[in-house]
Design a protein around this motif. Structure first.
Motif, PDB file in Angstrom:
ATOM      1  N   VAL A   1     -25.053   1.414  10.219  1.00 14.71           N
ATOM      2  CA  VAL A   1     -25.858   0.209  10.427  1.00 14.71           C
ATOM      3  C   VAL A   1     -26.771   0.060   9.220  1.00 14.71           C
ATOM      4  N   VAL A   2     -26.655  -1.098   8.548  1.00 15.81           N
ATOM      5  CA  VAL A   2     -27.436  -1.378   7.343  1.00 15.81           C
ATOM      6  C   VAL A   2     -28.599  -2.292   7.716  1.00 15.81           C
ATOM      7  N   TYR A   3     -29.793  -1.983   7.197  1.00 15.60           N
ATOM      8  CA  TYR A   3     -30.996  -2.774   7.444  1.00 15.60           C
ATOM      9  C   TYR A   3     -31.536  -3.289   6.103  1.00 15.60           C
ATOM     10  N   TYR A   4     -31.980  -4.548   6.107  1.00 16.87           N
ATOM     11  CA  TYR A   4     -32.755  -5.105   4.991  1.00 16.87           C
ATOM     12  C   TYR A   4     -34.092  -5.552   5.578  1.00 16.87           C
ATOM     13  N   ASP A   5     -35.173  -4.959   5.086  1.00 13.87           N
ATOM     14  CA  ASP A   5     -36.492  -5.158   5.680  1.00 13.87           C
ATOM     15  C   ASP A   5     -37.397  -5.955   4.745  1.00 13.87           C
ATOM     16  N   SER A   6     -38.162  -6.887   5.363  1.00 16.99           N
ATOM     17  CA  SER A   6     -39.195  -7.606   4.612  1.00 16.99           C
ATOM     18  C   SER A   6     -40.390  -6.689   4.399  1.00 16.99           C
ATOM     19  N   PRO A   7     -40.975  -6.687   3.195  1.00 18.19           N
ATOM     20  CA  PRO A   7     -42.121  -5.807   2.949  1.00 18.19           C
ATOM     21  C   PRO A   7     -43.436  -6.355   3.488  1.00 18.19           C
ATOM     22  N   HIS A   8     -43.432  -7.567   4.087  1.00 17.17           N
ATOM     23  CA  HIS A   8     -44.698  -8.217   4.417  1.00 17.17           C
ATOM     24  C   HIS A   8     -44.909  -8.462   5.913  1.00 17.17           C
ATOM     25  N   ASP A   9     -43.907  -9.017   6.616  1.00 17.38           N
ATOM     26  CA  ASP A   9     -44.181  -9.553   7.952  1.00 17.38           C
ATOM     27  C   ASP A   9     -43.344  -8.947   9.063  1.00 17.38           C
ATOM     28  N   GLY A  10     -42.636  -7.842   8.828  1.00 20.62           N
ATOM     29  CA  GLY A  10     -41.906  -7.184   9.903  1.00 20.62           C
ATOM     30  C   GLY A  10     -40.557  -7.782  10.236  1.00 20.62           C
ATOM     31  N   ARG A  11     -40.077  -8.746   9.475  1.00 20.58           N
ATOM     32  CA  ARG A  11     -38.736  -9.274   9.721  1.00 20.58           C
ATOM     33  C   ARG A  11     -37.689  -8.325   9.140  1.00 20.58           C
ATOM     34  N   GLU A  12     -36.470  -8.392   9.687  1.00 18.83           N
ATOM     35  CA  GLU A  12     -35.403  -7.537   9.186  1.00 18.83           C
ATOM     36  C   GLU A  12     -34.038  -8.137   9.486  1.00 18.83           C
ATOM     37  N   LEU A  13     -33.050  -7.731   8.696  1.00 22.73           N
ATOM     38  CA  LEU A  13     -31.643  -8.019   8.940  1.00 22.73           C
ATOM     39  C   LEU A  13     -30.942  -6.716   9.297  1.00 22.73           C
ATOM     40  N   GLN A  14     -29.978  -6.815  10.185  1.00 19.19           N
ATOM     41  CA  GLN A  14     -29.223  -5.641  10.632  1.00 19.19           C
ATOM     42  C   GLN A  14     -27.750  -6.019  10.616  1.00 19.19           C
ATOM     43  N   ILE A  15     -26.903  -5.257   9.885  1.00 11.84           N
ATOM     44  CA  ILE A  15     -25.481  -5.589   9.722  1.00 11.84           C
ATOM     45  C   ILE A  15     -24.650  -4.356  10.058  1.00 11.84           C
ATOM     46  N   PHE A  16     -23.584  -4.567  10.860  1.00 10.97           N
ATOM     47  CA  PHE A  16     -22.645  -3.471  11.157  1.00 10.97           C
ATOM     48  C   PHE A  16     -21.339  -4.073  11.667  1.00 10.97           C
ATOM     49  N   GLN A  17     -20.262  -3.278  11.575  1.00  8.39           N
ATOM     50  CA  GLN A  17     -18.958  -3.696  12.068  1.00  8.39           C
ATOM     51  C   GLN A  17     -18.776  -3.205  13.491  1.00  8.39           C
ATOM     52  N   THR A  18     -18.138  -4.066  14.332  1.00 11.70           N
ATOM     53  CA  THR A  18     -17.921  -3.708  15.736  1.00 11.70           C
ATOM     54  C   THR A  18     -16.446  -3.401  15.972  1.00 11.70           C
ATOM     55  N   ALA A  19     -16.162  -2.822  17.137  1.00  9.54           N
ATOM     56  CA  ALA A  19     -14.785  -2.445  17.479  1.00  9.54           C
ATOM     57  C   ALA A  19     -14.092  -3.482  18.349  1.00  9.54           C
ATOM     58  N   GLU A  20     -14.799  -4.496  18.809  1.00  8.01           N
ATOM     59  CA  GLU A  20     -14.192  -5.489  19.706  1.00  8.01           C
ATOM     60  C   GLU A  20     -13.275  -6.427  18.919  1.00  8.01           C
ATOM     61  N   SER A  21     -12.428  -7.141  19.658  1.00  6.52           N
ATOM     62  CA  SER A  21     -11.414  -7.979  19.021  1.00  6.52           C
ATOM     63  C   SER A  21     -11.880  -9.406  18.764  1.00  6.52           C
TER      64      SER A  21
ATOM     65  N   ARG B   1     -33.450  -2.069   1.284  1.00  7.58           N
ATOM     66  CA  ARG B   1     -32.297  -1.625   2.079  1.00  7.58           C
ATOM     67  C   ARG B   1     -32.522  -0.210   2.612  1.00  7.58           C
ATOM     68  N   ARG B   2     -32.039  -0.030   3.827  1.00 11.15           N
ATOM     69  CA  ARG B   2     -31.964   1.306   4.410  1.00 11.15           C
ATOM     70  C   ARG B   2     -30.721   1.356   5.295  1.00 11.15           C
ATOM     71  N   GLU B   3     -30.287   2.528   5.632  1.00  6.24           N
ATOM     72  CA  GLU B   3     -29.044   2.685   6.392  1.00  6.24           C
ATOM     73  C   GLU B   3     -29.199   3.795   7.430  1.00  6.24           C
ATOM     74  N   LYS B   4     -28.622   3.569   8.598  1.00  5.69           N
ATOM     75  CA  LYS B   4     -28.615   4.554   9.682  1.00  5.69           C
ATOM     76  C   LYS B   4     -27.197   4.635  10.259  1.00  5.69           C
ATOM     77  N   GLN B   5     -26.844   5.770  10.772  1.00  2.85           N
ATOM     78  CA  GLN B   5     -25.536   5.925  11.374  1.00  2.85           C
ATOM     79  C   GLN B   5     -25.579   5.461  12.819  1.00  2.85           C
ATOM     80  N   GLY B   6     -24.705   4.467  13.139  1.00  2.10           N
ATOM     81  CA  GLY B   6     -24.630   3.975  14.495  1.00  2.10           C
ATOM     82  C   GLY B   6     -23.636   4.749  15.325  1.00  2.10           C
ATOM     83  N   MET B   7     -23.380   4.228  16.535  1.00  2.00           N
ATOM     84  CA  MET B   7     -22.465   4.910  17.437  1.00  2.00           C
ATOM     85  C   MET B   7     -21.039   4.856  16.917  1.00  2.00           C
ATOM     86  N   ALA B   8     -20.623   3.712  16.314  1.00  2.00           N
ATOM     87  CA  ALA B   8     -19.248   3.597  15.846  1.00  2.00           C
ATOM     88  C   ALA B   8     -19.152   3.373  14.342  1.00  2.00           C
TER      89      ALA B   8
END
Length: 288
Positions: free
Chosen positions: A167-187, A157-164
């Motif tokens: 943003v949380v990232y979960y990275d694979s240690p082998h093949d460059g795949r990743e998950l990215q999760i964040f909450q949006t402001a849209e309805s 896991r790693r985390e970065k501050q997004g615009m709103a």
């Protein structure tokens, strides 16, 4: 053996028949086949041919090549009359023996089929994962950002501050795949995904090499798969999923990795597990 050989030679060569006994006379019968003459000379029996024993001319013998009508039955029993059919008693016993043997074989086969166990059918079993438990190769994570979800084992896991929002990232240690999760402001998920794709300032449709691979939408979710050329990581495939969570907020869960559309299933596998298990903290999610 010498006597038998002499008899056979005499029956073939017709040499000095007056010095041989009655056996030679039987072997010299010209109206009979060679094998019958030889048997008659050996067993000392009367050889009967076609027409009651009268000799036939050699020309007639050549014309008539069918087996003789009468049957010569040879036996060690001296009381049997030559030329009669075999005793009925022996034939009856033979038929009875065959019938009993056939019944024995049928009974044995039937008994064996009743006693031996039949073939066992083995049905492959698919492991059943109880509701609420992560699939094999995943574990549930209670993320500090305020939700829980299933993540592949070994991903960091790693985390970065997004615009709103963060943003949380979960990275694979082998093949460059990743998950990215964040909450949006849209309805709604559809509005959130449309803005992310088409915004004139930062929409990912403006990225170099952008091309849509797959687009789907539902009542509470929207999803877009696309490819683009990342300046730092090269050719990338992204599956962007927007969903309305149990608390009413809209979240984005994005899966990405190297390669083109042929690797879509491999890249979206962790996305499917995360979407199916996603639940905000302190909220009851029926499917999780």
């Amino acid at each position: 053996m010498t006597r038998l050989a002499s008899r056979y030679w005499a029956s073939l060569t017709d040499s000095r028949p007056e010095v041989w006994d009655r056996l030679v006379e039987q072997g010299r019968r010209r109206d009979l086949p060679l094998w019958r003459r030889y048997v008659a000379s050996l067993l000392d029996v009367e050889a009967v041919g076609r027409g009651g024993g009268a000799a036939q001319a050699p020309e007639q013998e050549l014309l008539e090549r069918d087996p003789p009508a009468s049957t010569v039955y040879y036996t060690l029993d001296r009381t049997v009359t030559v030329g009669t059919t075999p005793p009925v008693r022996r034939r009856a016993w033979r038929i009875t023996g065959f019938a009993l043997a056939a019944l024995l074989v049928i009974a044995t086969a039937f008994g064996a089929s009743r006693l031996l166990p039949g073939p066992t059918l083995v049905t492959p079993m698919t492991p059943i994962v109880p509701p609420g438990l992560p699939p094999v190769g995943y574990h549930m994570v209670k993320d500090p950002a305020g939700y829980r979800l299933d993540v592949p084992l070994g991903w960091t896991r790693r985390e970065k501050q997004g615009m709103a929002a963060p943003v949380v990232y979960y990275d694979s240690p082998h093949d460059g795949r990743e998950l990215q999760i964040f909450q949006t402001a849209e309805s709604s998920p559809a509005e959130s995904l449309s803005l992310a794709e088409n915004d004139p300032g930062y929409g990912f449709a403006r990225q170099p090499g952008y091309a849509v691979v797959q687009r789907t939408s539902g009542a509470n979710s929207s999803e877009l798969a696309y490819v683009y050329d990342d300046p730092d990581r090269g050719y990338r495939l992204v599956v962007d999923h927007r969903l309305e969570a149990a608390d009413g907020a809209v979240y984005a869960i994005r899966a990405s990795g190297p390669g083109g559309a042929a690797r879509l299933e491999r890249i979206r596998a962790p996305l499917d597990a995360a979407v199916a298990s996603f639940c905000p903290a302190d909220v009851h999610c029926p499917t999780v």
